[in-house]
Design an enzyme around this catalytic site. Sequence first.
Site, PDB file in Angstrom:
ATOM      1  N   TYR A 155      64.711   8.687  65.376  1.00  0.00           N
ATOM      2  CA  TYR A 155      65.895   8.021  66.007  1.00  0.00           C
ATOM      3  C   TYR A 155      65.078   7.170  67.208  1.00  0.00           C
ATOM      4  O   TYR A 155      65.541   5.900  67.001  1.00  0.00           O
ATOM      5  CB  TYR A 155      66.500   8.934  66.944  1.00  0.00           C
ATOM      6  CG  TYR A 155      67.841   8.743  67.466  1.00  0.00           C
ATOM      7  CD1 TYR A 155      68.779   8.147  66.808  1.00  0.00           C
ATOM      8  CD2 TYR A 155      67.709   8.485  68.888  1.00  0.00           C
ATOM      9  CE1 TYR A 155      70.137   7.765  67.444  1.00  0.00           C
ATOM     10  CE2 TYR A 155      68.927   8.352  69.579  1.00  0.00           C
ATOM     11  CZ  TYR A 155      69.985   7.896  68.573  1.00  0.00           C
ATOM     12  OH  TYR A 155      71.228   7.317  69.506  1.00  0.00           O
ATOM     13  N   LYS A 159      65.872   3.074  66.926  1.00  0.00           N
ATOM     14  CA  LYS A 159      66.582   2.535  68.013  1.00  0.00           C
ATOM     15  C   LYS A 159      65.747   1.269  68.765  1.00  0.00           C
ATOM     16  O   LYS A 159      66.412   0.398  69.343  1.00  0.00           O
ATOM     17  CB  LYS A 159      66.994   3.661  69.024  1.00  0.00           C
ATOM     18  CG  LYS A 159      68.207   4.201  68.712  1.00  0.00           C
ATOM     19  CD  LYS A 159      69.373   3.759  67.857  1.00  0.00           C
ATOM     20  CE  LYS A 159      70.490   4.410  67.687  1.00  0.00           C
ATOM     21  NZ  LYS A 159      71.648   3.638  67.165  1.00  0.00           N
TER      22      LYS A 159
HETATM   23  P1  NAP Z   1      79.003  10.504  66.829  1.00  0.00           P
HETATM   24  O1  NAP Z   1      79.888  10.826  67.492  1.00  0.00           O
HETATM   25  O2  NAP Z   1      77.873  11.313  66.148  1.00  0.00           O
HETATM   26  O3  NAP Z   1      79.403   9.307  65.531  1.00  0.00           O
HETATM   27  C1  NAP Z   1      78.618   8.790  64.640  1.00  0.00           C
HETATM   28  C2  NAP Z   1      79.454   7.605  64.059  1.00  0.00           C
HETATM   29  O4  NAP Z   1      78.573   7.227  63.243  1.00  0.00           O
HETATM   30  C3  NAP Z   1      80.726   8.190  63.327  1.00  0.00           C
HETATM   31  O5  NAP Z   1      81.758   7.527  63.550  1.00  0.00           O
HETATM   32  C4  NAP Z   1      80.121   8.058  61.845  1.00  0.00           C
HETATM   33  O6  NAP Z   1      81.080   7.948  60.991  1.00  0.00           O
HETATM   34  C5  NAP Z   1      79.385   6.941  61.941  1.00  0.00           C
HETATM   35  N1  NAP Z   1      78.568   6.843  60.661  1.00  0.00           N
HETATM   36  C6  NAP Z   1      77.142   7.775  60.679  1.00  0.00           C
HETATM   37  N2  NAP Z   1      76.746   7.625  59.360  1.00  0.00           N
HETATM   38  C7  NAP Z   1      77.346   6.201  58.802  1.00  0.00           C
HETATM   39  C8  NAP Z   1      77.472   5.609  57.656  1.00  0.00           C
HETATM   40  N3  NAP Z   1      76.234   5.708  56.622  1.00  0.00           N
HETATM   41  N4  NAP Z   1      78.370   4.683  57.346  1.00  0.00           N
HETATM   42  C9  NAP Z   1      79.444   4.586  58.395  1.00  0.00           C
HETATM   43  N5  NAP Z   1      79.506   4.952  59.592  1.00  0.00           N
HETATM   44  C10 NAP Z   1      78.510   5.902  59.754  1.00  0.00           C
HETATM   45  O7  NAP Z   1      77.924   9.296  67.515  1.00  0.00           O
HETATM   46  P2  NAP Z   1      78.317   8.490  68.784  1.00  0.00           P
HETATM   47  O8  NAP Z   1      77.970   9.432  70.002  1.00  0.00           O
HETATM   48  O9  NAP Z   1      79.578   7.747  68.976  1.00  0.00           O
HETATM   49  O10 NAP Z   1      77.312   7.438  68.773  1.00  0.00           O
HETATM   50  C11 NAP Z   1      77.620   5.987  68.312  1.00  0.00           C
HETATM   51  C12 NAP Z   1      76.262   5.063  68.515  1.00  0.00           C
HETATM   52  O11 NAP Z   1      75.928   5.263  69.947  1.00  0.00           O
HETATM   53  C13 NAP Z   1      75.146   5.530  67.649  1.00  0.00           C
HETATM   54  O12 NAP Z   1      74.519   4.369  66.943  1.00  0.00           O
HETATM   55  C14 NAP Z   1      74.443   6.231  68.552  1.00  0.00           C
HETATM   56  O13 NAP Z   1      73.028   6.369  68.036  1.00  0.00           O
HETATM   57  C15 NAP Z   1      74.453   5.725  69.885  1.00  0.00           C
HETATM   58  N6  NAP Z   1      74.077   6.095  71.155  1.00  0.00           N
HETATM   59  C16 NAP Z   1      74.790   7.263  71.219  1.00  0.00           C
HETATM   60  C17 NAP Z   1      74.552   8.071  72.490  1.00  0.00           C
HETATM   61  C18 NAP Z   1      75.179   9.440  73.015  1.00  0.00           C
HETATM   62  O14 NAP Z   1      74.614  10.130  73.692  1.00  0.00           O
HETATM   63  N7  NAP Z   1      76.588   9.856  72.103  1.00  0.00           N
HETATM   64  C19 NAP Z   1      73.535   7.544  73.346  1.00  0.00           C
HETATM   65  C20 NAP Z   1      72.904   6.480  72.937  1.00  0.00           C
HETATM   66  C21 NAP Z   1      73.342   5.625  71.870  1.00  0.00           C
HETATM   67  P3  NAP Z   1      81.898   8.910  60.284  1.00  0.00           P
HETATM   68  O15 NAP Z   1      82.380   9.913  61.324  1.00  0.00           O
HETATM   69  O16 NAP Z   1      83.241   8.477  59.595  1.00  0.00           O
HETATM   70  O17 NAP Z   1      81.246   9.524  58.928  1.00  0.00           O
END
Ligand code: NAP
Length: 247
Positions: A155, A159
């Site tokens: 990851y 990133k």
């Molecule tokens: P999350 O709650 O795990 O949700 C992940 C999202 O990605 C879901 O909407 C999922 O869609 C979508 N997804 C995964 N694989 C996919 C694919 N092959 N095609 C289309 N959609 C896909 O994650 P989140 O925390 O909201 O994270 C969103 C972004 O922020 C990510 O890039 C993550 O790396 C980044 N981020 C998160 C955090 C954190 O602490 N939460 C921190 C830094 C960065 P479905 O549910 O429809 O499958």
Amino acid sequence: MSMDGRTCVVTGAGRGIGAGIAEHLGSQGANVVVNYRSSGGGADEVVDHIETLGGQAITSQADVTSLDEVEAMREQAHEAFGPIDVLINNAGITKDTRFVNMSREEWDQVMDVNLGGMFNCTKTFYDDIWEASEGRLINISSIVGKQGNFGQANYAAAKAGMFGFTRTIAIELASGGSTANCVAPGFTRTDMLEEVPDNVKDRIVSQIPLGRFAEIEDIAHLVGYIASENSSYITGEVIDVNGGMDL
Ligand code: NAP
């Protein structure tokens, strides 16, 4: 409103940060394409919420790892709203394990969604962004791309890869007046954070100067600003939203 008349595609917008970004953009007057892979119910709720606020939105199912499905999403977006102005590559996954135990499959899956998905969507919508007045590419990276994190070699590499990609696209877009930036959230309250064990979460929060995890709105409001025409002189940046974690 700051996004009136602008059309935005948000990947992975059926839940989590993507849903928050889509709803915020809709609340600012944007037309929003709410992409999802498996969270169809969540995507419908996001569209309902945007419509309640007076905005326009559609759902679009596409796995971002499939170029064909992403191209079909572009057709849907064009049919509903015409060419888009803003692409937000938010879809992302983790497959955490110590590097000694990490399989090639776990490496490939994380690269495929976080980097491959970004490639497919940027490739597909590049011409729209180039031709838009004040087009925007916004890639959702992570503090982990800068700092690394135990159990997240795949990851962190993905990133960090987003940074170099974004800076390069920023250079290539610049003469047309469009911009590309990364937003690098810290640890944010979503399903992704729920996968982290409680003792690790306690350790992380003790290292955050502002003393709390990010809320989805903390990320969405910054993305809303970058997506708007007000941010026209910011490009090629990695903008942190992490409560001071790297101070
Ligand atoms: P999350 O709650 O795990 O949700 C992940 C999202 O990605 C879901 O909407 C999922 O869609 C979508 N997804 C995964 N694989 C996919 C694919 N092959 N095609 C289309 N959609 C896909 O994650 P989140 O925390 O909201 O994270 C969103 C972004 O922020 C990510 O890039 C993550 O790396 C980044 N981020 C998160 C955090 C954190 O602490 N939460 C921190 C830094 C960065 P479905 O549910 O429809 O499958």
